[in-house]
Each structure stands twice: as C-alpha cells, then as structure tokens.
Design an enzyme around this catalytic site. Sequence first.
Site, PDB file in Angstrom:
ATOM      1  N   SER A 140       0.836  -1.201   0.000  1.00 59.60           N
ATOM      2  CA  SER A 140       0.000   0.000   0.000  1.00 59.60           C
ATOM      3  C   SER A 140       0.865   1.243   0.000  1.00 59.60           C
ATOM      4  O   SER A 140       0.613   2.196  -0.743  1.00 59.60           O
ATOM      5  CB  SER A 140      -0.924   0.006   1.216  1.00 59.60           C
ATOM      6  N   GLU A 141       1.884   1.259   0.864  1.00 61.53           N
ATOM      7  CA  GLU A 141       2.829   2.379   0.914  1.00 61.53           C
ATOM      8  C   GLU A 141       4.227   1.901   1.260  1.00 61.53           C
ATOM      9  O   GLU A 141       4.410   0.877   1.928  1.00 61.53           O
ATOM     10  CB  GLU A 141       2.410   3.446   1.944  1.00 61.53           C
ATOM     11  N   THR A 142       5.199   2.673   0.790  1.00 63.95           N
ATOM     12  CA  THR A 142       6.609   2.533   1.161  1.00 63.95           C
ATOM     13  C   THR A 142       7.089   3.916   1.576  1.00 63.95           C
ATOM     14  O   THR A 142       6.769   4.907   0.916  1.00 63.95           O
ATOM     15  CB  THR A 142       7.440   2.026  -0.030  1.00 63.95           C
TER      16      THR A 142
END
Length: 317
Positions: A85-87
């Site tokens: 979903s996010e880094t």
Amino acid sequence: MTQYQVTISMAGRSRSQRAPTSSRCLLRSRELPSVADSAVMQRSFFEVDVFTTGPYLGNALAVVLDGAGLAESEMQRFAHWMNLSETTFVLPPSSPGADYRVRIFTPVAELPFAGHPTLGTCHAWLSAGGAPQHPDVTVQECAAGLIPVRRIDDGLAFAAPPLLRSGPVDQALAGHIAEVLGIGRAEIVDLEWADNGPGWVAVLLASADAVLAVRPGDLGDLKIGLAGPYPAGSPEAFEVRAFFAKDGATTEDPVTGSLNASLAQWLLRTGRASAPYVASQGTVLGRAGRVHIAGDPDGTIWVGGQSVICVEGHAEL
C-alpha cells in the site's frame, strides 16, 4: 540491474529474543527498467505490520530508514517494486521542530500524508535507536506538515491532521456511491467528504454487519470509506472498510489510519461516537486490525495502534 537484499528475522520478537541466525533472501528486480541511479549503498530496511498486536494481521509497510540522496524517481521505482500500500523513506528534517522527515509513496504516486505509514515509520525509527527531542512525543515532518506521534498504552498514536475537504456530498454523487457499493440509497445513513490527503468520502451505514456485507463494483476515481456501528457493549465500536482503485481494479485496504482519523473527526463532531473507542478493520480480508481513537480536551483527536516489525535488514539502493 538494481539489487535488493533483505535479512529476514522472526516476526514479532525483540532483538534479544530473535534466533541467533537468520535466513536471507536475495531479491532481484527484472521487470523494472534500468535507469541511471544515484550511488548504490546499503540502506536500513524494515517491513512493519501496523495496527495489529501480532504479525501478518494488520497492514504491511516498507520503511527505508536512510533515504538521503535518493532521487524521487528512485523512491517511486522502489515503492512500485515493493507493491505494498505504501513505502516510506526517512530523511533528515528540514524543520527544526521535527525529529525526521518522511516521504510516502504508493506503487504509483506520492502522498502528502497517510496514517499507517506514519505509525509504522515512527515505530521503525524508534526501534532503530531514533531519539526524539521530547521523550514521549516524536514529530514527523511530511508534505502535510508536522505530525506529532506520541506513545500510548496501545503503541503509538498520531494527531489527526486537519481536513483538506469536508462537508456534504451532492445528491448525484451520493446516488452513484450507493450504486457502486451495490446498496440502496436509503441504506446510507449519512455521507460526507472526509479528505485529509488521500481523498476519502466517508459513508455511514446502519450497522457493522451492513458494512461487512458490501461488495463494491468499479469505483472509478473514488476513494470510499465505510463505517457501521457494532451493538452497544461490543469490544469494538465500529467496523471500517476502505476502498480505492488500483491498476483499474477495486482494492480494499487492510487497515487505514488516514480514513480512521477523518472518520473520527466526523463521527465525534456529529455525536455518533464518543472517545475513546476502538474500530475494527480488515475483517473481510482475514486481518485483525484495531485502531484506537482518543481525544484531548483541546479537541485534538489521536489515532493509534500497535506495530510489529516482521522483516529487518537492508536494501541496496
């Protein structure tokens, strides 16, 4: 060819509890185009499960702790390759009031703010020995401004940022949202813009069971957050679900800090909830996300939960 190497340690253990040896896996990116990179170096890397008391039951986040010197294109390319979903990438702060600066990337774009990356990044930074200027509060700098993160009994909590957009949803869009969710317009108790960066439209249904039963269709550009109350006396006050489009398909987020923050602002303001409360999220996906909402007398809303480091090592970037 860019090479990423990570050391995998046993999830959920403290450093002193981890096994004396750890397995290693060498991961190579063969799909992404070759580009002129900045000087490759080993950078501390974590994968953190956020809003959960046990590993693999929350929302995963990749954290590169020393992102200094990376170009934006390199950050985006790595986030695309990670496909979470996010880094996030931790950088030295530019504001004297911040302890660190973070840039947050989805596989396709950078976000000004997101909730589970805020808590997961702070957890990784503190676990790696980060020392905040104030013992009980860490200040994160991001594109949305300075975000205080404080220690709570249930992990860490961030102060909900101001909404960028709020207010009623026009009736045409409300009807379209009902159609997309596969429910009748009359089944929507209320809905409102609740955008603190990602662009959420918050939709309240009559019950947690009604939320769990939704099977959405094509969202287009919409990002929809659902909430429905559990019966009085239940361990959790609301069931929450978050939907958005990814690669042309509707995707459900396992646990969403930004949505829970804006939902709390809406539900508390309208008297539909009282703080503190706990929201459940990820149930349909087999997750056990728990988001803790609390409020201060000055009106600040805190969104918190526990995090677990599942992968620790380095990436060659």
